[in-house]
Scaffold this motif. Sequence first.
Motif, PDB file in Angstrom:
ATOM      1  N   SER A   1      16.126  48.832  10.414  1.00 16.85           N
ATOM      2  CA  SER A   1      14.754  48.449  10.075  1.00 16.85           C
ATOM      3  C   SER A   1      13.940  49.721   9.836  1.00 16.85           C
ATOM      4  O   SER A   1      14.200  50.750  10.458  1.00 16.85           O
TER       5      SER A   1
ATOM      6  N   ASP B   1      23.875  47.096  13.579  1.00 17.67           N
ATOM      7  CA  ASP B   1      22.436  46.942  13.349  1.00 17.67           C
ATOM      8  C   ASP B   1      21.759  47.897  14.325  1.00 17.67           C
ATOM      9  O   ASP B   1      21.740  47.659  15.532  1.00 17.67           O
TER      10      ASP B   1
ATOM     11  N   LYS C   1      10.422  50.147  12.845  1.00 20.22           N
ATOM     12  CA  LYS C   1      10.411  50.481  14.278  1.00 20.22           C
ATOM     13  C   LYS C   1      10.256  51.997  14.442  1.00 20.22           C
ATOM     14  O   LYS C   1       9.136  52.484  14.380  1.00 20.22           O
TER      15      LYS C   1
ATOM     16  N   HIS D   1      16.840  49.670  16.562  1.00 23.33           N
ATOM     17  CA  HIS D   1      16.104  50.363  17.636  1.00 23.33           C
ATOM     18  C   HIS D   1      16.594  51.775  17.914  1.00 23.33           C
ATOM     19  O   HIS D   1      15.942  52.514  18.649  1.00 23.33           O
TER      20      HIS D   1
ATOM     21  N   GLY E   1      14.115  44.099   8.028  1.00 22.33           N
ATOM     22  CA  GLY E   1      15.414  44.260   8.669  1.00 22.33           C
ATOM     23  C   GLY E   1      16.078  42.901   8.854  1.00 22.33           C
ATOM     24  O   GLY E   1      17.296  42.761   8.746  1.00 22.33           O
TER      25      GLY E   1
HETATM   26  C1  LIG Z   1      18.164  44.339  16.452  1.00 25.08           C
HETATM   27  C2  LIG Z   1      17.164  43.923  15.430  1.00 25.08           C
HETATM   28  N1  LIG Z   1      17.575  43.728  14.172  1.00 25.08           N
HETATM   29  C3  LIG Z   1      16.716  43.381  13.211  1.00 25.08           C
HETATM   30  C4  LIG Z   1      15.388  43.186  13.466  1.00 25.08           C
HETATM   31  C5  LIG Z   1      14.462  42.769  12.372  1.00 25.08           C
HETATM   32  O1  LIG Z   1      13.806  43.884  11.854  1.00 25.08           O
HETATM   33  P1  LIG Z   1      12.460  43.693  11.019  1.00 25.08           P
HETATM   34  O2  LIG Z   1      11.361  43.675  12.005  1.00 25.08           O
HETATM   35  O3  LIG Z   1      12.436  44.879  10.104  1.00 25.08           O
HETATM   36  O4  LIG Z   1      12.615  42.417  10.289  1.00 25.08           O
HETATM   37  C6  LIG Z   1      14.903  43.381  14.752  1.00 25.08           C
HETATM   38  C7  LIG Z   1      13.471  43.193  15.032  1.00 25.08           C
HETATM   39  O5  LIG Z   1      13.015  42.821  16.040  1.00 25.08           O
HETATM   40  C8  LIG Z   1      15.811  43.755  15.774  1.00 25.08           C
HETATM   41  O6  LIG Z   1      15.410  43.902  17.030  1.00 25.08           O
END
Ligand SMILES: Cc1ncc(COP(=O)(O)O)c(C=O)c1O
Length: 383
Positions: free
Chosen positions: A226, A195, A229, A198, A100
């Motif tokens: 992502s 994004d 999660k 969560h 992500g």
């Molecule tokens: C809001 C948000 N965006 C992106 C990410 C990154 O995701 P990934 O763990 O798949 O790299 C996170 C991860 O903590 C996140 O909290």
Amino acid sequence: MASKHKLNFIDSKIREIRKNNLYRKLQYGKTQGSHITINGKKLLNLCSNDYLGIPTSTIQIKQLQSSSRLVSGNDESYKKLEKSLAKHKSQQNSLIFPTGYMANLGVISSVAQKGDVILSDELNHASIIEACKLSDAKVTIYKHNDMDDLQKKLKVKGKNKFIITEGIFSMDGDFSSLKQITEIAEKSKAITIVDDAHGDFVVGSDGKGTPNYFRVSKKIDVYISSLSKGLGSFGGYVASQNNVIDLCINKSKSFIYTSALPSFLINYTTKRFESNRERQKIKLEKNIKQLSTGLKQIGFKINSKTHIIPIIIGNEKTAMDFGKFLKDNGVFAQPIRYPTVPKNQARLRISVTAWLTANDIESALNVFEKALKKFRTIQSSSS
Ligand SMILES: Cc1ncc(COP(=O)(O)O)c(C=O)c1O
């Protein structure tokens, strides 16, 4: 006399981090369902992002494709999953990135260019902040979820204007004001990027995410998320219209110049996507209710309505002591400190998962009750 090593200056950097109670140390753990074992001690895991706790299926590894997707790494398994994810978001197309984090870097830096303006919520994730820096656009930060500030700052001149927000904020667990954001964006012809790392798979009908929860899915132009999660797998993706996906394939460095996720992971993700997510979602909702009601009854001020429940402590050292007390009593909830959250806003970020049983939550609440008695000075509040 031995001469000083060229890298000795690093020691003073580390000393500075320690002095501010911000030193981080890796610890090894083995996760199994609702529990994690660290140094031989089995602890209840209250900081996993595997929110839905989809029962694990085994992965079969035959051969890894070991190449960028634009070379020979584009395994056929991507086709099905990307089609499903696009449909899941009611978008024309989707594109999977290795994480992500990399999706944010690649997408935002590709679509926003010189002469454009990005309006970014002050609590946006580090990967969004880094992505904004990578783009050549002018970046303006608006106060967290403050629509007046957003509207005021949108008056700035720019070729294209982008509003970027998280769906559910990762460290505070609150929803972004997506309904108002989309209305404001519509009036000012701004492009909306969400994004939803969560909220995806966790909220909204069929886990379609935060925009669906607020019934504004059609008003989101670029959706980033992502797979690591809610779905408990690995990777990240963007869903948008065809030309955005095409641009990312051609311009996103974090997509082009890195190896593709192996097909076994893509197949694993597809399996989890097609599993009975609704059953896990219902379990999760029940657990959120039990834990947040219980915490409130004990005396914690809980405002979060989601699976991310922060207990704001403030002082970094107290937060570490609080976390240690929980750990000594069988509960694992890692304290979160600067720079992940602002200075003096250290917290316990509790994440609820469907893995937990009613008994697990009951025993966690007993520990939290003891902790509150011991740490009377904490602010016992949350966002
Ligand atoms: C809001 C948000 N965006 C992106 C990410 C990154 O995701 P990934 O763990 O798949 O790299 C996170 C991860 O903590 C996140 O909290």
